[in-house]
Design an enzyme around this catalytic site. Structure first.
Site, PDB file in Angstrom:
ATOM      1  N   ASP A 365       1.892  -4.472  -4.307  1.00  0.00           N
ATOM      2  CA  ASP A 365       1.800  -3.052  -3.978  1.00  0.00           C
ATOM      3  C   ASP A 365       2.688  -2.763  -2.769  1.00  0.00           C
ATOM      4  OD1 ASP A 365       0.267  -0.512  -4.456  1.00  0.00           O
ATOM      5  OD2 ASP A 365      -0.302  -0.846  -2.368  1.00  0.00           O
ATOM      6  N   GLU A 394       6.493  -2.942  -6.076  1.00  0.00           N
ATOM      7  CA  GLU A 394       7.023  -1.613  -5.815  1.00  0.00           C
ATOM      8  C   GLU A 394       8.064  -1.743  -4.714  1.00  0.00           C
ATOM      9  OE1 GLU A 394       3.617   1.638  -6.583  1.00  0.00           O
ATOM     10  OE2 GLU A 394       3.202   0.354  -4.885  1.00  0.00           O
TER      11      GLU A 394
END
Ligand code: CA
Length: 688
Positions: A365, A394
């Site tokens: 993340d 990400e």
């Protein structure tokens, strides 16, 4: 705190594509970029001794329980042993002894199995709150106390032989992003262990209408890996009150090295959550499906009261010049991976999940909050355990960070990372329209001008002589040096589901029309170079009733209604065939940028919302000499010119069959070449 979750969860993609770095940074910039220090605090933390051993906090050696807490600034540390996971007075309070490299130790014989423990640290004469530490591998209800359990007793039968699928190249993987509750909690799932790890261990489950659900559904669909949303112990759901049916995505980390209790059948028994998570992994592995874990080392649910802060205050976080927490996560804090003890924590934590739980991949993340060096060490450490393990994340942050852009694990820096992939916001926004503007349309919904950005997605953001990056919407240079660095997608848990996005951006359209668009959109994703990723339930056209940030919405929003599988049978079959096509044809899974540049040729097309290209030369060992791909995102039929010859029709007008479409009499559908029509909002796939 709710503010934190809210911000957290909406930010997954907030910054996508915003910070475009100049091209020189992607190619050949040295990775040992100096990291600017933020204030005097950094100098203090850099002087802390580092403890490199993997025996932090609790290790069992023979008959001894050995405790070792890293807390370099502590004046004193107490270890407390409890009989219960919460409430009650300690059975024992032990003063820990100062030991090497900033650690404090204590030892108990025999091992007090079944008991719980906390640490309490005195800094500057002040006793902080008790904490289970940062390495609690088993915890009591709600995770406030760590537990002493025998891990060998948590292994399901056959665990020693358990193995995930072998992965030669990440591009061979098909990712399915799933939340435990979404997947099984609906009354018509036919699954007994609703919302639990154990849901995956149930075979033969069906809807009232007889359609397969659960793990049988995954096998039928053909995905290779399930990517589970956060499954470490998170903060928001009250594990002591499961009948309340609270829902959360789980991006509010509390104990990084223990499974979440609400996904177990008994959060009060620390061994149960460990055992049941392993049972889930084993069941998926037995079905030939790998397990990817979503990890959120970039921030914690709490600031001063997090387990990081209660063991070594300040050290694990970055700060602004004024000493306040910096906030690149949008959740109130960001961790400091460039500091050795934090970097080691991340590396050792993923290693632990890979070894103890046999996890096959990790999704980071807000990965760009971490530095590239940490990510390189993560990938290298995992490869050493098992070369099949892969890592993606990400490649953006949700806010500014003291970490300089050139050091961040940004998508623009992915070429400087080895064995790391990033999500392509390029293909995502170009195909369906902008993620944060519900009404905005994309290539697949008839908005012109996005063709070049879609092409960037098709070539996995690698350098290609026919792709003009200056026309790219989210990226201005080929940031990937290999297709192994790109994850393609058009939807995920963040933002509107594809179904809802299409409903909001195509007012007045029929559902049949929107399903055509979804097929086209996913056809672009699943045939592009790189690795495809889909959101669970999209294959049955699931929606979330228009809620874009459903991180704590009730099951009525988040649960997949499995009766949709019956209603949208054709949609499901399309996805299934699409996945089968990708898996059967290595041409969609080329392994180098050079191969893509050589074997993927775009046709000269001037019609808006039309892309036509060929995969040539039996690309990547494909049995097909040439595959012709035509995508028509317009609301009207388009005309294309095909080279003469006998073309087998694989996909046409919203239908697909990976072995070729057939006529009602059973004969293969073919096209002779020359001028042919491509139906509105559809993909034409031909092969010869
Ligand atoms: Ca929890």
């Amino acid at each position: 705190m709710m503010k934190n979750f809210m911000l957290d969860l909406c930010v997954g993609s907030l910054m996508a594509g915003s910070a475009v770095l100049p091209q020189f940074m992607a190619a050949g910039t040295p990775s040992d970029v100096a990291i600017a220090s933020a204030g005097n605090a950094d100098a203090k933390y850099l002087a802390y001794p580092v403890y490199e051993g993997e025996d932090l906090e609790l290790s069992i050696v023979g008959n001894d329980a050995r405790f070792r807490l890293w807390s370099p600034e502590a004046r004193a540390v107490k270890l407390r042993i409890y009989g219960q996971g919460r409430y009650g007075e300690p059975l024992q309070t032990i003063d820990m002894q100062k030991a090497e490299n900033g650690t404090w130790t204590a030892s108990l014989t025999p091992v007090p199995y079944g008991k719980f423990y906390t640490f309490q640290v005195n800094v500057d004469g002040k006793w902080l709150d008790e904490t289970p530490g940062i390495w609690a591998k088993a915890v009591g209800v709600n995770g406030h106390r760590a537990a002493i359990i025998d891990f060998a007793s948590t292994n399901p039968e056959g665990w020693a032989q358990d193995k995930g699928p072998q992965v030669k190249a990440i591009n061979d993987v098909v990712l399915y992003e799933m939340h435990h509750r979404d997947f099984s909690v609906h009354p018509n799932s036919g699954i007994a262990n609703k919302g639990k790890f154990l849901a995956m261990t149930e075979n033969g489950t069906v809807t009232p209408l007889g359609d397969k659900t659960g793990i049988d559904h995954l096998k039928e669909l053909g995905v290779t890996h399930v990517h589970i949303l956060p499954s470490y112990d998170y903060n928001s759901v009250d594990e002591a009150n499961l009948p309340a049916n609270q829902y959360n995505w789980g991006y509010d980390p509390y104990n990084y090295n223990s499974p979440e209790g609400s996904y177990s059948t008994n959060p009060s028994d620390p061994a149960t959550r460990v055992r049941e998570m392993k049972q889930m992994v084993k069941a998926l592995h037995d079905a030939g499906i790998g397990v990817v874990m979503d990890v959120v080392y970039n921030h914690t649910a709490d600031n001063d009261k997090s387990n990081f802060s209660l063991t070594a205050p300040g050290y694990f976080y970055r700060h602004n010049q004024d000493g306040s927490y910096s906030d690149a996560s949008g959740c109130g804090n960001e961790t400091a991976s460039e500091r050795q003890q934090m970097r080691d924590f991340i590396v050792n934590s993923v290693k632990y999940w890979a070894k103890e739980y046999h996890i096959d991949g990790f999704r980071f993340d807000l990965m760009a909050i971490h530095d590239t060096e940490t990510m390189n060490q993560v990938a290298a450490a995992l490869r050493e355990i098992n070369p099949s393990i892969f890592v993606y994340g990400e490649g953006w942050t949700a806010g500014n960070s003291p970490l300089p852009a050139e050091a961040r694990a940004l998508k623009e820096n992915v070429a400087r990372m080895n064995g790391i992939a990033v999500f392509s916001d390029d293909i995502r926004d170009a195909v369906k329209g902008h993620y944060s503007d519900a009404a905005d349309r994309g290539f697949a919904t008839g908005k012109p001008g996005l063709e070049e950005t879609v092409k960037i997605g098709i070539v996995a953001s690698t350098a290609h002589p026919q792709v003009d990056y200056s026309k790219g919407n989210n990226s201005k240079f080929p940031y990937a040096s290999s297709p192994s660095q790109i994850i393609n997608y058009v939807s995920c848990h963040d933002d509107l589901t594809l179904t809802d996005k299409l409903a909001k951006s195509m007012p007045g359209s029929s559902e049949a029309d929107r399903q055509r668009v979804a097929r086209l959109a996913q056809t672009i994703v699943f045939t592009s170079q790189g690795t495809p990723f889909m959101f669970a339930g999209e294959e049955v056209f699931r929606n979330k009733k228009g809620v874009h940030n459903s991180f704590k919405s009730p099951d009525s929003i988040n649960a997949i209604d499995w009766n949709l599988k019956h209603l949208n049978k054709d949609q499901f079959n399309y996805y299934k065939e699409l996945i089968a096509l990708r898996k059967a044809h290595p041409a969609f899974r080329m392994t180098s940028a050079e191969d893509i540049a050589r074997n993927l040729k775009f046709d000269k097309v001037t019609t808006p919302n039309l892309i036509s290209y060929s995969l040539l030369n039996n690309a990547n060992g494909d049995e097909w000499k040439e595959i012709k791909m035509v995508f028509n995102g317009a609301d009207e039929a388009a005309t294309v010119k095909l080279p003469k010859g006998q073309w087998r029709v694989i996909a046409q007008d919203g239908n697909i069959c990976h072995t070729g479409l057939t006529a009602p009499d059973g004969t293969q559908l073919t096209l002779p070449g020359g001028t042919t029509e491509v139906a509105p909002r559809s993909a034409l796939i031909l092969a010869r």
